[in-house]
Design a protein around this motif. Sequence first.
Motif, mmCIF file in Angstrom:
data_model
loop_
_atom_site.group_PDB
_atom_site.id
_atom_site.type_symbol
_atom_site.label_atom_id
_atom_site.label_comp_id
_atom_site.label_asym_id
_atom_site.label_seq_id
_atom_site.Cartn_x
_atom_site.Cartn_y
_atom_site.Cartn_z
ATOM 1 N N MET A 1 0.844 -1.206 0.000
ATOM 2 C CA MET A 1 0.000 0.000 0.000
ATOM 3 C C MET A 1 0.874 1.250 0.000
ATOM 4 O O MET A 1 1.835 1.339 0.750
ATOM 5 N N GLU A 2 0.502 2.187 -0.836
ATOM 6 C CA GLU A 2 1.226 3.463 -0.864
ATOM 7 C C GLU A 2 0.581 4.449 0.118
ATOM 8 O O GLU A 2 -0.650 4.505 0.204
ATOM 9 N N ILE A 3 1.408 5.223 0.806
ATOM 10 C CA ILE A 3 0.894 6.257 1.723
ATOM 11 C C ILE A 3 1.298 7.610 1.157
ATOM 12 O O ILE A 3 2.494 7.861 0.939
ATOM 13 N N ILE A 4 0.297 8.461 0.879
ATOM 14 C CA ILE A 4 0.595 9.724 0.201
ATOM 15 C C ILE A 4 0.060 10.894 1.027
ATOM 16 O O ILE A 4 -1.150 10.965 1.304
ATOM 17 N N HIS A 5 0.959 11.760 1.444
ATOM 18 C CA HIS A 5 0.566 12.958 2.208
ATOM 19 C C HIS A 5 0.276 14.076 1.214
ATOM 20 O O HIS A 5 1.186 14.536 0.520
ATOM 21 N N LEU A 6 -0.976 14.483 1.140
ATOM 22 C CA LEU A 6 -1.367 15.508 0.160
ATOM 23 C C LEU A 6 -1.379 16.890 0.782
ATOM 24 O O LEU A 6 -1.934 17.085 1.870
ATOM 25 N N LYS A 7 -0.783 17.840 0.082
ATOM 26 C CA LYS A 7 -0.886 19.241 0.502
ATOM 27 C C LYS A 7 -0.960 20.090 -0.759
ATOM 28 O O LYS A 7 -0.754 19.563 -1.879
ATOM 29 N N ASP A 8 -1.251 21.394 -0.588
ATOM 30 C CA ASP A 8 -1.405 22.287 -1.745
ATOM 31 C C ASP A 8 -0.256 22.135 -2.737
ATOM 32 O O ASP A 8 -0.450 22.099 -3.937
ATOM 33 N N GLY A 30 -9.176 4.699 14.567
ATOM 34 C CA GLY A 30 -9.484 3.415 15.209
ATOM 35 C C GLY A 30 -9.875 2.326 14.226
ATOM 36 O O GLY A 30 -9.854 1.152 14.559
ATOM 37 N N VAL A 31 -10.251 2.725 13.006
ATOM 38 C CA VAL A 31 -10.738 1.767 11.988
ATOM 39 C C VAL A 31 -11.646 0.717 12.666
ATOM 40 O O VAL A 31 -11.357 -0.477 12.651
ATOM 41 N N HIS A 32 -12.741 1.225 13.239
ATOM 42 C CA HIS A 32 -13.665 0.365 13.993
ATOM 43 C C HIS A 32 -14.620 -0.374 13.055
ATOM 44 O O HIS A 32 -14.519 -0.254 11.819
ATOM 45 N N THR A 33 -15.569 -1.116 13.637
ATOM 46 C CA THR A 33 -16.436 -1.976 12.811
ATOM 47 C C THR A 33 -17.282 -1.163 11.807
ATOM 48 O O THR A 33 -17.542 -1.647 10.699
ATOM 49 N N ASP A 80 0.798 5.463 11.440
ATOM 50 C CA ASP A 80 1.448 4.188 11.060
ATOM 51 C C ASP A 80 0.550 2.999 11.371
ATOM 52 O O ASP A 80 0.416 2.067 10.580
ATOM 53 N N GLU A 81 -0.050 3.039 12.571
ATOM 54 C CA GLU A 81 -0.941 1.937 12.962
ATOM 55 C C GLU A 81 -2.168 1.900 12.046
ATOM 56 O O GLU A 81 -2.618 0.834 11.618
ATOM 57 N N LYS A 82 -2.702 3.094 11.727
ATOM 58 C CA LYS A 82 -3.869 3.161 10.834
ATOM 59 C C LYS A 82 -3.501 2.567 9.472
ATOM 60 O O LYS A 82 -4.250 1.769 8.896
ATOM 61 N N ALA A 83 -2.331 2.911 8.992
ATOM 62 C CA ALA A 83 -1.893 2.417 7.681
ATOM 63 C C ALA A 83 -1.833 0.886 7.669
ATOM 64 O O ALA A 83 -2.260 0.246 6.702
ATOM 65 N N LYS A 84 -1.328 0.296 8.749
ATOM 66 C CA LYS A 84 -1.223 -1.177 8.792
ATOM 67 C C LYS A 84 -2.603 -1.830 8.720
ATOM 68 O O LYS A 84 -2.802 -2.816 8.016
ATOM 69 N N VAL A 85 -3.558 -1.261 9.456
ATOM 70 C CA VAL A 85 -4.907 -1.854 9.468
ATOM 71 C C VAL A 85 -5.562 -1.675 8.093
ATOM 72 O O VAL A 85 -6.210 -2.590 7.576
ATOM 73 N N LEU A 86 -5.364 -0.505 7.482
ATOM 74 C CA LEU A 86 -5.952 -0.274 6.152
ATOM 75 C C LEU A 86 -5.344 -1.229 5.119
ATOM 76 O O LEU A 86 -6.043 -1.765 4.260
ATOM 77 N N PHE A 94 -3.367 5.084 0.369
ATOM 78 C CA PHE A 94 -3.905 5.781 1.546
ATOM 79 C C PHE A 94 -3.462 7.238 1.429
ATOM 80 O O PHE A 94 -2.291 7.555 1.603
ATOM 81 N N TYR A 95 -4.423 8.109 1.049
ATOM 82 C CA TYR A 95 -4.138 9.542 0.962
ATOM 83 C C TYR A 95 -4.445 10.198 2.305
ATOM 84 O O TYR A 95 -5.515 9.971 2.884
ATOM 85 N N ILE A 96 -3.515 11.013 2.792
ATOM 86 C CA ILE A 96 -3.751 11.775 4.025
ATOM 87 C C ILE A 96 -3.673 13.254 3.650
ATOM 88 O O ILE A 96 -2.589 13.769 3.348
ATOM 89 N N VAL A 97 -4.838 13.896 3.616
ATOM 90 C CA VAL A 97 -4.876 15.306 3.225
ATOM 91 C C VAL A 97 -4.509 16.163 4.435
ATOM 92 O O VAL A 97 -5.039 15.960 5.531
ATOM 93 N N ASP A 98 -3.608 17.117 4.207
ATOM 94 C CA ASP A 98 -3.232 18.066 5.246
ATOM 95 C C ASP A 98 -4.469 18.926 5.534
ATOM 96 O O ASP A 98 -4.873 19.727 4.700
ATOM 97 N N PHE A 99 -5.108 18.681 6.695
ATOM 98 C CA PHE A 99 -6.363 19.386 6.973
ATOM 99 C C PHE A 99 -6.057 20.781 7.491
ATOM 100 O O PHE A 99 -5.514 20.957 8.577
ATOM 101 N N THR A 100 -6.417 21.771 6.714
ATOM 102 C CA THR A 100 -6.201 23.178 7.086
ATOM 103 C C THR A 100 -7.540 23.899 7.014
ATOM 104 O O THR A 100 -8.508 23.365 6.459
ATOM 105 N N LYS A 101 -7.560 25.128 7.527
ATOM 106 C CA LYS A 101 -8.810 25.893 7.440
ATOM 107 C C LYS A 101 -9.167 26.167 5.977
ATOM 108 O O LYS A 101 -10.329 26.192 5.613
ATOM 109 N N ALA A 102 -8.142 26.359 5.144
ATOM 110 C CA ALA A 102 -8.402 26.621 3.725
ATOM 111 C C ALA A 102 -9.039 25.399 3.068
ATOM 112 O O ALA A 102 -9.981 25.514 2.279
ATOM 113 N N PHE A 103 -8.560 24.207 3.429
ATOM 114 C CA PHE A 103 -9.140 22.976 2.878
ATOM 115 C C PHE A 103 -10.592 22.834 3.341
ATOM 116 O O PHE A 103 -11.488 22.526 2.531
ATOM 117 N N ALA A 104 -10.836 23.085 4.641
ATOM 118 C CA ALA A 104 -12.201 22.945 5.178
ATOM 119 C C ALA A 104 -13.164 23.927 4.507
ATOM 120 O O ALA A 104 -14.361 23.669 4.430
#
Length: 275
Positions: A1-8, A30-33, A80-86, A94-104
Motif C-alpha cells: 500500500m502506498e501512503i501519500i501525504h497531500l498538501k497544496d 481506530g478503523v472500527h467496525t 502508522d498503525e492506521k496504515a497497517k490496518v488499512l 492511503f491519501y492523508i490530506v493536510d487538513f487546514t482551514k483553507a481545505f475545510a
Amino acid sequence: MEIIHLKDTNLQYWQNKSRANVVALGFFDGVHTGHQHVIETAKAAADAQHVSLDVMSFFPHPKTVLSDGRTVVQYLMTLDEKAKVLEALGVDRFYIVDFTKAFAALPPEAYIEEYLYQFGTVHAVAGYDFTYGAKGAGTIGTLYDTSGGRITATEIGKVACHGEKVSSTLIREMILAGRMQKVETLMGRPFTTHTRISNGHFQHRPACILPASGYYDVMLESRCHKRHCTLYVDNEGNHIGFTDQTLLKHFNNRHIKITWCKQTASFAARQYATV
Ligand SMILES: Cc1cc2nc3c(=O)[nH]c(=O)nc-3n(C[C@H](O)[C@H](O)[C@H](O)COP(=O)(O)O)c2cc1C
Ligand SMILES: Nc1ncnc2c1ncn2[C@@H]1O[C@H](COP(=O)(O)OP(=O)(O)OP(=O)(O)O)[C@@H](O)[C@H]1O
C-alpha cells in the motif's frame, strides 16, 4: 500500500499520478467496525470495477484545526498503525490530506473536482453522516449530482452496537472508562498501543489515548518476547508501570506492543485493598 501525504504544493503532482479508483472517505480513527464496513463495501466495488481501492483521510483532526488547537483529540492510533490496518483491509493507496482551514473552506464542488475527479475517482463510499466542503454542506447522498453525474456513490447506513452508533468518540469514552471488552467489540479487535520502555520507563506518546487509571490484564510483545501480565495506569492517566518489576528485564529498552485485554481493578480499589 502506498501512503501519500497531500498538501497544496503536491496536489497537481499526485493528480497526474492517479488512476481509476473507488475511494472510501472519512477520518477513520481506530478503523472500527463501522469504518470496516465502509472500507469493505468500497473494496467490493473496486474489485467489481477492476480499479484500485483508495482511502482519503485527513490529518490533523478537523476538530483540532477548526478550534485553533483548543480541542485536543486523543487519537486511538498513530498514522502508522492506521496504515497497517488499512493495508490488511486491501487498500492500495492511503491519501492523508493536510487538513487546514483553507481545505475545510472549499465548496463541495471544488472538493469533488480537485480531490476526487482529478484523482481518478469513479465511485465514492462513505457513511450516512459523512460531510465535506464548507460548513459540511456536501453529503454522500448529494455527491453524484454535485459531481455532474461523473462519480457514483454508495451511502453506508448506521452500524450500531446495542442501538448505539459505533464511533471513534464512543470508543474513546469506553477506553477512558476502562471498558476494554466493550472497546474490543466496537473495534472488532482488541485495543493496542505501541510504545518503548527506556531505562525502566514506558515512553507513552501523549497524543494517543490511554485507558483509565487502573490495573489491566495485558499481552506484551517485543520482537523476541511475548508475555501475559498485569500493568497499571497511574492516577494521572498518563504513566504505565509493571506490578511485577521482575518482568522489566525482558522488555527494557525495547519497542513493545501492548494489547489491553481487561481492567482487573480500579486504581482506588486496589490501593484500599493493600492498606
Ligand atoms: C472538503 C472538506 C471540508 C471539511 N470541512 C469540515 C468542517 O468545516 N468542519 C468539520 O468538522 N469537519 C469538516 N470536514 C471533515 C468531515 O466532514 C468529517 O467530519 C471528518 O472527516 C470526520 O470528523 P469527525 O470524526 O469529527 O466526524 C471536512 C472534510 C472535507 C473533505
Ligand atoms: N457506525 C457507523 N456506521 C456507518 N458508517 C460509519 C460509522 N462510523 C463512521 N462511519 C463512516 O466512516 C467514515 C469515517 O467516519 P469518521 O472518521 O467520522 O468516524 P466516526 O467514528 O463517526 O468519528 P467521530 O466519533 O469522531 O464522529 C465516514 O464515511 C463515516 O460516515
